[in-house]
Design a protein around this motif. Structure first.
Motif, PDB file in Angstrom:
ATOM      1  N   ALA A 117    -103.084 -33.418  34.981  1.00  0.00           N
ATOM      2  CA  ALA A 117    -102.085 -34.427  35.342  1.00  0.00           C
ATOM      3  C   ALA A 117    -100.700 -33.976  34.901  1.00  0.00           C
ATOM      4  O   ALA A 117    -100.552 -33.257  33.916  1.00  0.00           O
ATOM      5  CB  ALA A 117    -102.430 -35.756  34.677  1.00  0.00           C
ATOM      6  N   VAL A 118     -99.695 -34.415  35.645  1.00  0.00           N
ATOM      7  CA  VAL A 118     -98.301 -34.146  35.284  1.00  0.00           C
ATOM      8  C   VAL A 118     -97.915 -35.147  34.205  1.00  0.00           C
ATOM      9  O   VAL A 118     -97.920 -36.353  34.437  1.00  0.00           O
ATOM     10  CB  VAL A 118     -97.369 -34.283  36.504  1.00  0.00           C
ATOM     11  CG1 VAL A 118     -95.916 -34.103  36.089  1.00  0.00           C
ATOM     12  CG2 VAL A 118     -97.746 -33.297  37.577  1.00  0.00           C
ATOM     13  N   ARG A 119     -97.618 -34.652  33.012  1.00  0.00           N
ATOM     14  CA  ARG A 119     -97.208 -35.539  31.925  1.00  0.00           C
ATOM     15  C   ARG A 119     -95.736 -35.918  32.038  1.00  0.00           C
ATOM     16  O   ARG A 119     -95.366 -37.060  31.889  1.00  0.00           O
ATOM     17  CB  ARG A 119     -97.437 -34.855  30.571  1.00  0.00           C
ATOM     18  CG  ARG A 119     -98.846 -34.848  30.125  1.00  0.00           C
ATOM     19  CD  ARG A 119     -99.016 -35.855  28.986  1.00  0.00           C
ATOM     20  NE  ARG A 119    -100.368 -35.845  28.508  1.00  0.00           N
ATOM     21  CZ  ARG A 119    -100.740 -35.309  27.369  1.00  0.00           C
ATOM     22  NH1 ARG A 119     -99.862 -34.731  26.578  1.00  0.00           N
ATOM     23  NH2 ARG A 119    -101.989 -35.358  27.011  1.00  0.00           N
ATOM     24  N   HIS A 120     -94.908 -34.925  32.271  1.00  0.00           N
ATOM     25  CA  HIS A 120     -93.467 -35.168  32.345  1.00  0.00           C
ATOM     26  C   HIS A 120     -92.856 -34.080  33.215  1.00  0.00           C
ATOM     27  O   HIS A 120     -93.324 -32.949  33.239  1.00  0.00           O
ATOM     28  CB  HIS A 120     -92.850 -35.130  30.940  1.00  0.00           C
ATOM     29  CG  HIS A 120     -91.370 -35.344  30.944  1.00  0.00           C
ATOM     30  ND1 HIS A 120     -90.794 -36.566  31.185  1.00  0.00           N
ATOM     31  CD2 HIS A 120     -90.347 -34.482  30.769  1.00  0.00           C
ATOM     32  CE1 HIS A 120     -89.470 -36.442  31.144  1.00  0.00           C
ATOM     33  NE2 HIS A 120     -89.181 -35.185  30.888  1.00  0.00           N
ATOM     34  N   CYS A 121     -91.802 -34.434  33.904  1.00  0.00           N
ATOM     35  CA  CYS A 121     -91.095 -33.469  34.740  1.00  0.00           C
ATOM     36  C   CYS A 121     -89.601 -33.767  34.637  1.00  0.00           C
ATOM     37  O   CYS A 121     -89.201 -34.923  34.703  1.00  0.00           O
ATOM     38  CB  CYS A 121     -91.569 -33.584  36.193  1.00  0.00           C
ATOM     39  SG  CYS A 121     -90.962 -32.269  37.252  1.00  0.00           S
ATOM     40  N   ASP A 122     -88.816 -32.733  34.461  1.00  0.00           N
ATOM     41  CA  ASP A 122     -87.372 -32.908  34.361  1.00  0.00           C
ATOM     42  C   ASP A 122     -86.696 -31.828  35.196  1.00  0.00           C
ATOM     43  O   ASP A 122     -87.345 -30.906  35.671  1.00  0.00           O
ATOM     44  CB  ASP A 122     -86.920 -32.833  32.910  1.00  0.00           C
ATOM     45  CG  ASP A 122     -85.692 -33.694  32.650  1.00  0.00           C
ATOM     46  OD1 ASP A 122     -85.070 -34.181  33.624  1.00  0.00           O
ATOM     47  OD2 ASP A 122     -85.335 -33.880  31.479  1.00  0.00           O
ATOM     48  N   GLU A 123     -85.380 -31.955  35.353  1.00  0.00           N
ATOM     49  CA  GLU A 123     -84.669 -31.035  36.237  1.00  0.00           C
ATOM     50  C   GLU A 123     -83.310 -30.652  35.693  1.00  0.00           C
ATOM     51  O   GLU A 123     -82.737 -31.324  34.825  1.00  0.00           O
ATOM     52  CB  GLU A 123     -84.481 -31.666  37.615  1.00  0.00           C
ATOM     53  CG  GLU A 123     -83.520 -32.825  37.635  1.00  0.00           C
ATOM     54  CD  GLU A 123     -83.368 -33.441  39.010  1.00  0.00           C
ATOM     55  OE1 GLU A 123     -82.257 -33.865  39.331  1.00  0.00           O
ATOM     56  OE2 GLU A 123     -84.367 -33.509  39.739  1.00  0.00           O
ATOM     57  N   PHE A 124     -82.808 -29.558  36.225  1.00  0.00           N
ATOM     58  CA  PHE A 124     -81.455 -29.089  35.993  1.00  0.00           C
ATOM     59  C   PHE A 124     -80.896 -28.704  37.351  1.00  0.00           C
ATOM     60  O   PHE A 124     -81.579 -28.063  38.143  1.00  0.00           O
ATOM     61  CB  PHE A 124     -81.452 -27.877  35.049  1.00  0.00           C
ATOM     62  CG  PHE A 124     -80.116 -27.207  34.947  1.00  0.00           C
ATOM     63  CD1 PHE A 124     -79.055 -27.836  34.309  1.00  0.00           C
ATOM     64  CD2 PHE A 124     -79.901 -25.955  35.496  1.00  0.00           C
ATOM     65  CE1 PHE A 124     -77.814 -27.230  34.221  1.00  0.00           C
ATOM     66  CE2 PHE A 124     -78.667 -25.341  35.413  1.00  0.00           C
ATOM     67  CZ  PHE A 124     -77.624 -25.978  34.773  1.00  0.00           C
ATOM     68  N   ARG A 125     -79.666 -29.129  37.643  1.00  0.00           N
ATOM     69  CA  ARG A 125     -79.042 -28.816  38.930  1.00  0.00           C
ATOM     70  C   ARG A 125     -77.903 -27.825  38.707  1.00  0.00           C
ATOM     71  O   ARG A 125     -76.769 -28.232  38.423  1.00  0.00           O
ATOM     72  CB  ARG A 125     -78.539 -30.086  39.600  1.00  0.00           C
ATOM     73  CG  ARG A 125     -79.683 -31.015  39.982  1.00  0.00           C
ATOM     74  CD  ARG A 125     -79.197 -32.185  40.775  1.00  0.00           C
ATOM     75  NE  ARG A 125     -80.302 -33.070  41.087  1.00  0.00           N
ATOM     76  CZ  ARG A 125     -80.646 -33.431  42.307  1.00  0.00           C
ATOM     77  NH1 ARG A 125     -79.955 -33.000  43.335  1.00  0.00           N
ATOM     78  NH2 ARG A 125     -81.656 -34.231  42.497  1.00  0.00           N
ATOM     79  N   PRO A 126     -78.180 -26.525  38.855  1.00  0.00           N
ATOM     80  CA  PRO A 126     -77.136 -25.518  38.622  1.00  0.00           C
ATOM     81  C   PRO A 126     -76.044 -25.523  39.682  1.00  0.00           C
ATOM     82  O   PRO A 126     -74.921 -25.118  39.411  1.00  0.00           O
ATOM     83  CB  PRO A 126     -77.901 -24.191  38.632  1.00  0.00           C
ATOM     84  CG  PRO A 126     -79.140 -24.467  39.399  1.00  0.00           C
ATOM     85  CD  PRO A 126     -79.460 -25.915  39.184  1.00  0.00           C
ATOM     86  N   SER A 127     -76.374 -25.980  40.887  1.00  0.00           N
ATOM     87  CA  SER A 127     -75.383 -26.083  41.956  1.00  0.00           C
ATOM     88  C   SER A 127     -75.867 -27.131  42.957  1.00  0.00           C
ATOM     89  O   SER A 127     -77.046 -27.492  42.947  1.00  0.00           O
ATOM     90  CB  SER A 127     -75.179 -24.722  42.644  1.00  0.00           C
ATOM     91  OG  SER A 127     -76.369 -24.314  43.266  1.00  0.00           O
TER      92      SER A 127
END
Length: 162
Positions: free
Chosen positions: A109-119
């Motif tokens: 299962a996916v416990r946590h997901c986060d992101e970074f937007r470089p552009s």
């Protein structure tokens, strides 16, 4: 409500069309009193939280990559959602089912997901995947293509590019 007798009066229509007062017991034939206090917490049910998460591209892709890399879905299931290099990476990783838990374990299962937007139009995301008693890292890059769809352009598992 009448303060002296503790009863309510309600208007009823008589045969002549006039309104006459009628005395009723409190709560007789009526709904229970409702709480109008705004301080009551309203926790979102798990299904509502799950639907909210699935709207985010990073969670949507993390779930699809998880199903592919755990052997629950074939690689070609991701064909329209990946760019060439990422599809090749999945084709190499998927036969080994690296996210498959040990036999007595629960499904991953996916416990946590986060992101970074470089552009603009690019998301670099990471997810923590629980597979049995292991906690694994999954990193992927999403690109917003000209057809206004997000596509996966790179996949890394466990900190090493494969």
């Amino acid at each position: 409500m009448n303060r002296t007798t503790g009863s309510r009066t309600a208007g009823t229509r008589t045969a002549g069309g006039r309104t006459a007062a009628r005395t009723t017991r409190p709560g007789a034939g009526t709904a229970p009193p409702r709480r109008t206090d705004a301080r009551r917490p309203h926790p979102a049910p798990a299904a509502a939280r799950r639907r909210e998460r699935e709207r985010l591209p990073r969670y949507w892709f993390a779930e699809r990559l998880l199903l592919t890399l755990s052997g629950q879905r074939p690689v070609h299931w991701m064909l329209g959602h990946t760019l060439g290099v990422a599809y090749d990476q999945l084709a190499v990783l998927a036969p080994y089912a690296p996210l498959q838990p040990a036999p007595p374990g629960r499904s991953p299962a996916v416990r946590h997901c986060d992101e970074f937007r470089p552009s603009p139009g690019v998301i670099e995301a990471f997810a923590r995947i629980a597979a049995g008693d292991r906690l694994l890292a999954l990193a992927f890059r999403l690109e917003h293509c000209t057809d206004q769809r997000w596509r996966c352009s790179a996949v890394e598992l466990g900190g090493t590019r494969r």
